[in-house]
Scaffold this active site. Sequence first.
Site, mmCIF file in Angstrom:
data_model
loop_
_atom_site.group_PDB
_atom_site.id
_atom_site.type_symbol
_atom_site.label_atom_id
_atom_site.label_comp_id
_atom_site.label_asym_id
_atom_site.label_seq_id
_atom_site.Cartn_x
_atom_site.Cartn_y
_atom_site.Cartn_z
ATOM 1 N N CYS A 59 0.802 -1.223 0.000
ATOM 2 C CA CYS A 59 0.000 0.000 0.000
ATOM 3 C C CYS A 59 0.833 1.270 0.000
ATOM 4 C CB CYS A 59 -0.923 0.007 1.210
ATOM 5 S SG CYS A 59 -0.068 0.193 2.793
ATOM 6 N N CYS A 89 7.852 0.771 4.082
ATOM 7 C CA CYS A 89 7.357 1.680 3.040
ATOM 8 C C CYS A 89 7.329 3.122 3.505
ATOM 9 C CB CYS A 89 5.976 1.253 2.566
ATOM 10 S SG CYS A 89 4.681 1.498 3.790
ATOM 11 N N CYS A 132 0.981 -11.381 2.108
ATOM 12 C CA CYS A 132 1.044 -10.714 3.412
ATOM 13 C C CYS A 132 2.017 -11.419 4.347
ATOM 14 C CB CYS A 132 -0.336 -10.734 4.064
ATOM 15 S SG CYS A 132 -0.838 -12.415 4.533
ATOM 16 N N CYS A 164 -4.448 -9.353 6.040
ATOM 17 C CA CYS A 164 -4.405 -10.494 5.134
ATOM 18 C C CYS A 164 -5.769 -10.565 4.475
ATOM 19 C CB CYS A 164 -4.116 -11.776 5.913
ATOM 20 S SG CYS A 164 -4.315 -13.259 4.903
ATOM 21 N N VAL A 285 4.398 12.846 7.152
ATOM 22 C CA VAL A 285 5.103 13.487 6.038
ATOM 23 C C VAL A 285 5.237 12.503 4.873
ATOM 24 C CG1 VAL A 285 7.301 14.503 5.332
ATOM 25 C CG2 VAL A 285 6.328 15.067 7.564
ATOM 26 N N ALA A 368 5.892 9.932 16.432
ATOM 27 C CA ALA A 368 6.194 10.701 17.639
ATOM 28 C C ALA A 368 4.945 11.383 18.165
ATOM 29 C CB ALA A 368 7.238 11.752 17.323
ATOM 30 N N LYS A 443 -12.976 6.738 21.250
ATOM 31 C CA LYS A 443 -12.689 6.873 19.818
ATOM 32 C C LYS A 443 -13.676 6.001 19.058
ATOM 33 C CE LYS A 443 -9.202 5.513 16.387
ATOM 34 N NZ LYS A 443 -7.788 5.370 16.079
ATOM 35 N N GLU A 822 -9.479 -11.048 -13.206
ATOM 36 C CA GLU A 822 -10.040 -11.916 -14.247
ATOM 37 C C GLU A 822 -10.072 -11.209 -15.590
ATOM 38 O OE1 GLU A 822 -13.687 -13.873 -13.186
ATOM 39 O OE2 GLU A 822 -14.212 -14.296 -15.268
ATOM 40 N N ARG A 900 -26.035 -14.323 -12.881
ATOM 41 C CA ARG A 900 -25.816 -15.136 -11.677
ATOM 42 C C ARG A 900 -26.636 -14.575 -10.500
ATOM 43 N NH1 ARG A 900 -22.670 -19.217 -9.526
ATOM 44 N NH2 ARG A 900 -21.744 -19.657 -11.543
ATOM 45 N N THR A 1030 -21.538 -19.544 -16.232
ATOM 46 C CA THR A 1030 -22.828 -19.448 -16.923
ATOM 47 C C THR A 1030 -22.627 -19.296 -18.436
ATOM 48 O OG1 THR A 1030 -22.833 -17.168 -16.170
ATOM 49 C CG2 THR A 1030 -24.286 -18.683 -15.014
ATOM 50 N N GLU A 1281 -16.078 -19.708 -3.899
ATOM 51 C CA GLU A 1281 -17.048 -18.632 -3.740
ATOM 52 C C GLU A 1281 -18.202 -18.933 -2.778
ATOM 53 O OE1 GLU A 1281 -17.444 -16.501 -7.922
ATOM 54 O OE2 GLU A 1281 -17.357 -18.674 -8.098
HETATM 55 C C1 LIG Z 1 -1.169 3.845 8.919
HETATM 56 C C2 LIG Z 1 -1.330 5.063 9.767
HETATM 57 C C3 LIG Z 1 -2.210 5.019 10.827
HETATM 58 C C4 LIG Z 1 -2.386 6.144 11.610
HETATM 59 N N1 LIG Z 1 -3.272 6.074 12.631
HETATM 60 C C5 LIG Z 1 -3.505 7.146 13.396
HETATM 61 C C6 LIG Z 1 -4.451 7.082 14.443
HETATM 62 O O1 LIG Z 1 -5.042 6.042 14.718
HETATM 63 N N2 LIG Z 1 -4.680 8.196 15.154
HETATM 64 C C7 LIG Z 1 -4.023 9.373 14.893
HETATM 65 O O2 LIG Z 1 -4.281 10.348 15.577
HETATM 66 N N3 LIG Z 1 -3.103 9.455 13.905
HETATM 67 C C8 LIG Z 1 -2.842 8.377 13.156
HETATM 68 N N4 LIG Z 1 -1.923 8.452 12.138
HETATM 69 C C9 LIG Z 1 -1.215 9.720 11.887
HETATM 70 C C10 LIG Z 1 0.247 9.763 12.367
HETATM 71 O O3 LIG Z 1 0.791 8.518 12.548
HETATM 72 C C11 LIG Z 1 0.438 10.470 13.648
HETATM 73 O O4 LIG Z 1 -0.029 11.768 13.527
HETATM 74 C C12 LIG Z 1 1.886 10.456 14.151
HETATM 75 O O5 LIG Z 1 1.882 10.734 15.513
HETATM 76 C C13 LIG Z 1 2.814 11.404 13.443
HETATM 77 O O6 LIG Z 1 4.099 11.271 13.990
HETATM 78 P P1 LIG Z 1 5.436 11.193 13.108
HETATM 79 O O7 LIG Z 1 6.590 11.227 14.019
HETATM 80 O O8 LIG Z 1 5.406 10.052 12.203
HETATM 81 O O9 LIG Z 1 5.280 12.515 12.278
HETATM 82 P P2 LIG Z 1 6.072 13.030 11.033
HETATM 83 O O10 LIG Z 1 5.444 12.518 9.790
HETATM 84 O O11 LIG Z 1 7.511 12.796 11.173
HETATM 85 O O12 LIG Z 1 5.734 14.558 11.189
HETATM 86 C C14 LIG Z 1 4.398 15.002 11.201
HETATM 87 C C15 LIG Z 1 4.295 16.526 11.261
HETATM 88 O O13 LIG Z 1 4.666 17.010 12.526
HETATM 89 C C16 LIG Z 1 5.691 17.966 12.441
HETATM 90 N N5 LIG Z 1 6.567 17.802 13.597
HETATM 91 C C17 LIG Z 1 6.988 16.627 14.105
HETATM 92 N N6 LIG Z 1 7.729 16.866 15.223
HETATM 93 C C18 LIG Z 1 7.774 18.194 15.370
HETATM 94 C C19 LIG Z 1 8.381 19.029 16.321
HETATM 95 N N7 LIG Z 1 9.069 18.558 17.328
HETATM 96 N N8 LIG Z 1 8.229 20.355 16.179
HETATM 97 C C20 LIG Z 1 7.520 20.851 15.144
HETATM 98 N N9 LIG Z 1 6.930 20.110 14.224
HETATM 99 C C21 LIG Z 1 7.052 18.793 14.338
HETATM 100 C C22 LIG Z 1 6.358 17.635 11.128
HETATM 101 O O14 LIG Z 1 7.055 18.713 10.591
HETATM 102 C C23 LIG Z 1 5.196 17.210 10.281
HETATM 103 O O15 LIG Z 1 4.543 18.312 9.745
HETATM 104 C C24 LIG Z 1 -1.688 7.333 11.338
HETATM 105 C C25 LIG Z 1 -0.796 7.366 10.275
HETATM 106 C C26 LIG Z 1 -0.607 6.245 9.497
HETATM 107 C C27 LIG Z 1 0.354 6.292 8.368
HETATM 108 S S1 FES Z 2 -2.316 -14.990 2.339
HETATM 109 FE FE1 FES Z 2 -3.007 -13.658 0.763
HETATM 110 S S2 FES Z 2 -3.077 -11.769 1.741
HETATM 111 FE FE2 FES Z 2 -2.601 -13.113 3.350
HETATM 112 S S1 FES Z 3 3.257 -1.542 2.072
HETATM 113 FE FE1 FES Z 3 1.446 -1.499 3.248
HETATM 114 S S2 FES Z 3 2.241 -0.941 5.164
HETATM 115 FE FE2 FES Z 3 3.914 -0.716 3.899
#
Ligand SMILES: Cc1cc2nc3c(=O)[nH]c(=O)nc-3n(C[C@H](O)[C@H](O)[C@H](O)COP(=O)(O)OP(=O)(O)OC[C@H]3O[C@@H](n4cnc5c(N)ncnc54)[C@H](O)[C@@H]3O)c2cc1C
Ligand code: FES
Ligand code: FES
Length: 1349
Positions: A59, A89, A132, A164, A285, A368, A443, A822, A900, A1030, A1281
């Site tokens: 993804c 990723c 997966c 999965c 980001v 973070a 939540k 398919e 079908r 079919t 199916e």
């Molecule tokens: C698959 C997935 C699931 C997620 N699920 C949730 C969820 O359930 N709930 C939820 O709330 N969020 C969720 N998020 C969003 C995200 O993960 C969170 O917001 C996460 O806490 C961001 O932290 P990071 O360190 O990865 O941020 P980064 O991507 O590194 O940075 C995010 C932003 O914060 C800024 N920043 C970071 N640190 C500082 C700092 N010290 N000072 C100033 N700016 C700063 C960066 O410049 C940037 O703009 C999800 C994201 C993904 C990809």
């Molecule tokens: S075995 Fe196919 S996605 Fe898990």
């Molecule tokens: S490829 Fe889906 S989580 Fe990284």
Amino acid sequence: MRELDKNMRDCTTCARSSSDDLVFFVNGKKIVETNADPEMTLLTYLRRKLGLPGTKLGCAEGGCGACTVMLSKYQAHTQNLTHYAVNACLAPICSLHLVAVTTVEGIGSVARQLHPVQERIAKAHGSQCGFCTPGIVMSMYALLRNNPTPKMADVEEAFQGNLCRCTGYRPILEAYKTFTVEGGCCGGKGRDNGCCMKNSKAEENEADVDMASKLFNTADFAPLDPTQEVIFPPELMTLSKSEKTCSLQFRNDRAVWLQPATLDKFLNLKWKHPDARVVVGNTEVGIEVKFKNMLYPVILAPAFIPELHKVIYTDEGIVFGAACTLTQVGEVLKEAVKELPSYQTQVFLAVLEQLRWFAGQQIRNVAAVGGNIMTASPISDLNPVFMAASCKLTLMDKDGSRVVQMDDGFFVGYRRTVLRPQEILLSIEIPYSRKNQFFSAFKQSPRREDDISIVTTAMSVTFTPGTCVVEDVRLSYGGMAATTVLAKKTANKLLGRCWGEALLEEACSSLAEELTLDPSAPGGMVTYRRTLSLSLFYKFYLTVLQKLREQGLNVEEVRSDLLSATEIYHQETPSSVQIYQEVPQAQNQDDVLGHPLMHLSALKQATGEAVYCDDIPLFENEVYLALVTSSKAHARILSVDSSAAECSPGFICCVFARDIPGSNKSGLWHDESVLTDDLVTCVGHVIGAVVADTQVHAQRAAKAVKIQYEELQPIITIQEAIAAQSFYKTIRTLQKGDLEAGFKQADHILEGETHIGGQEHFYLETNVTVAVPRGEDDEMELFSSTQNPSETQSLVALALGIPSNRVVVRVKRMGGGFGGKESRTTILSTVVSVAAHKLRRPVRCMLDRDEDMLITGGRHPFYGKYKVGFLKSGKLLALDVSMYSNAGNSLDLSQAIMERALFHMENAYSIPNVRGRGFLCRTNLPSNTAFRGFGGPQGMMIAETWMNDVAQSLGRPADEVRQMNLYKEGDVTPYNQVLDQSTLDRCWDECMFRSRYQQQRAAVELYNKENRWTKRGLAIIPTKFGISFTAVFLNQAGALVHIYTDGSVLLTHGGTEMGQGLHTKMIQVASRVLGVPCSKIHISETSTQTVPNTSPTAASASSDLNGAAVRNACQLLNERLEPYKSKNPKGSWEEWVKAAYFDRVNLSANGFYKTPNIGYSFETNSGRAFNYFSYGVACSEVEVDCLTGAHKNLSTTIVMDVGVSLNPAIDIGQVEGAFMQGLGMFTLEELHYSPQGVLLTRGPGSYKIPAFGDIPTELTVSLLRDAPHDKAIFASKAVGEPPLFLASSVFFAIKDAISAARTESGITGPFRLDSPASAERIRNACNDRFTKLCPPAEPGTFQPWSVQV
Ligand SMILES: Cc1cc2nc3c(=O)[nH]c(=O)nc-3n(C[C@H](O)[C@H](O)[C@H](O)COP(=O)(O)OP(=O)(O)OC[C@H]3O[C@@H](n4cnc5c(N)ncnc54)[C@H](O)[C@@H]3O)c2cc1C
Ligand code: FES
Ligand code: FES
């Protein structure tokens, strides 16, 4: 950039060139990357630079876990080693300095030695398509590295970030239960406090002596020996300990990554470059860069700065450095909760509750706390808690710091805060709670695990000591505005009030007024979100009331029936039972037919050695292609300007319609084009392609192609198509009996309608094609992830203007197909071939997840209108049903799918007078296509909807009305097919028995009497699924079997392997017929040059058809070998083969099969539509939270007739996998389209397939015993199916629970509940005092965010 260099040099203590060396280790091997690219992810690096394709791309957005690897770091300050799972990723390669990376290849291999984690998932049948599997293996591996004796709860937590699509998760959990302290057992938490392993239901039936329930043997498993794990590289340890941290910088031509060593340097850099992006986990980001096309020329990484990682305990609370990961925050808070008095830790508990459902572990391990705050997302899960708790934030720039409180002044707009550009967030202080303070967080998201919120809230109330008088209250909400908000007006109204019913009334009506949402608000679900804001307050109200009472205060008592509303969601560890018939004792020991043989690729899949299409190493001179697609649903193309693309780095060429050497006609009916050049008829319509040296260059260049359109009026929804009479021509009618007379005789006539949403296939491996020109005679070789090699061959030949004999299509395996590969795979394979032909170079393209979802269509949404006549008893007399499917912009398979659906319009019920009509709506959506069940589930769903209505309108138990109308042996279907060898009644009876239906029903009723806000529901649903294509001509198959002189056998047949275990079954068939062990037989691939003119691998019929063809080929070979066996009866297989060879006998045979006696005519309503039927019955129980719409899947019992199973492990895997996919379809998965036809849900972040936590807590699967029949190979039956529809039992159990909730509000009788039964629909259907306060806006008075298509 020069300025930047200077600045960085000023800041660094070490002498720096423009790019530093990045030093890290991969699987113990040191990597020194002198040219680290700030924009490259670890996944790309592993797959493309290091040639380690075991880690998969599913993804690219952290939502599927296919790319999971383990990182290990030596933490100098704690002198500890940490191991943690991450999503490769999203991990920037530059963040890995002095980190050890372990990939699936690093822990074991088939050739070397398997790691127990790899071995167990394979042997326990937890790997089907296997795409997966490496990610799941690595999540488990990382868990065991940290905790060699985990609990099941730890395992479940470790998998929150893994998806999965095939297995239904049960076998994976079963495999890994064997590592846990529970030791493969539920620990006495099975039904009636029994042991799950005991199979109590089976034990009850003494007659079940020939039943087996073990699909694998734990004695086969190698033990886990933690001392044998790969060690942390000693050199890295030395480097980590010795290297004095110094600043780093890495750059490419667009961006620079700066990783300063001290806070001062960091702040100076931020001062100089206020637009610089701070990156910690990159989970936000990374998404912006990949999917929102953002470019951040300066990236500031605080990885080396201690101040940003510190945790300090103060008198007021705990201060976390902004770069502390969520995992760290969770660990620290958990400790604090253990140590501090409970009144001080209410806020901490709320943070922990939010973290429980925050993303998956891979994300929490790197994301973070500061990143979450600073992203300032209106649906952040932590910001409402921080706001309600009045957390203090320390902001800092080079001149000093300031402390601000997290309140409604902190967020100044959508994703904006008061932070100045030169400032950073240094830390956050999370306060201790006080005596008399109560704090909760909630939540609500579409799926519980790893999902973003719909509404998220935190609430705090403080009472005047010794009273229930509100002294202070803060109610903070996410999802109710463009920022996290405080409901200040409501809070003010509550000050000084006593916590009681009057306060509740006031709060709810005030919240309803204060938290309004525009009916067109982004994200939609407006009524639901508003209702949630009240319902969640009500939960808080009850929780606090209960606690006040416990403290001895004089408040109202919380009635016992209301208490369940205060319970925090608790996930039970699932337990399961599988039952199948053992092979007869007389069966030869070498004959493995009927045994639960492991999928023959499973071990390779678990080690990452199985080769998928995109794992094929790059060909010399290979280039990459990216598609250019329409952004409009219906428009005329005015101009295409590719000049900017042509100037972009790595550009090689564009491909447009004019480049097609052959015909631009494509699609099954040649009603589509390879590349459109005048009219676009859907968003995602392919207009052209750009080829460049790398994927990233191709994708960037493709985005630079500018297209101008003249927009035309689109038709998006079924209702719009009906209004405009926009249908594809053939309107099918299936009629039997005398409808009018039937309705006349009926005591009751009931009319209704329903809508069934579409579904995305979400195969973990997206569409991919590699086209390799062979250099002469226009020959083209294609490696493609397709279920349909022959159609691919003919459409590619058509596009290239060459005969089919110049095109070879090869398919080794797919990472899932489910019908999605398919026919729609040719959208990509034709374009890639045209490009390869034009350039005379190999061309590759693997669609990104968002492209795949946008372009390739999915399951057809259906709208059904019905009129049903029945007697007082519930006996059905007449049915008139009209079905409308949203076919999209081309015919594709829509007609066969509708046929079908019509063939299944009565599901499993006998109705004497029937008429069904099917309309195919021509709309401006991407063409919808085959999907497991192929219209059958939609037809049956409409049937069960009216069946439910009939029972409800009569006030009779639905199971009784269903059973009364069930087909019996000898009954005749509306298409005049007599049912023989029917096992429907046996499946029904066994399911009733195994599920203890009557006892369960009584328990449900008792539960519902005792609980107002949670309700349970129960439903038992049958299915009858017709087996055969079919389209009659497709019911044929071929096989080619070679025996080599060493006795080894190479088997090829027309079917493709997509995880369903077809190749395994075919080898079992060949093994039985030839009488040689499976180990002597090999299937390499499916290809058009070995078996020509193949039917797609579809319609569940591949084992029947190809199995019979394989048997035919093997029988021919047996006949040829017979003289040598007779001559030398004691000889070995090898000797007979050698003797035949020397005697000049042809040891290669071609097998063929066509299903006899089938063929149906709609015109005359005669002929046999199906070869036979597969039957099954399922019973499910659910629990619905009426206040939030969330539900729990408590139990499911499935009884499925698969005839005499060829392989019970594979068949049970198909039953469970199909069931879970159906569960997604009917309860979870929602595609949202804008009114303009833009798909808004284009990845796992917004489109939720079932996760580990969605499997029923108790799952019993029983393959019906003693059910042989004479229509398919070795008396087996199709299974791919048919079980999918059984998941509707969950839907109808939900509907049953909602009925109970509605009854409490005085509402009875049938009601409409469209599919899927999402949390939103469930909540909205549970009418109560809260929904009344949030009436929906009048339809037609506003433009909704998304429309029901
Ligand atoms: C698959 C997935 C699931 C997620 N699920 C949730 C969820 O359930 N709930 C939820 O709330 N969020 C969720 N998020 C969003 C995200 O993960 C969170 O917001 C996460 O806490 C961001 O932290 P990071 O360190 O990865 O941020 P980064 O991507 O590194 O940075 C995010 C932003 O914060 C800024 N920043 C970071 N640190 C500082 C700092 N010290 N000072 C100033 N700016 C700063 C960066 O410049 C940037 O703009 C999800 C994201 C993904 C990809
Ligand atoms: S075995 Fe196919 S996605 Fe898990
Ligand atoms: S490829 Fe889906 S989580 Fe990284």
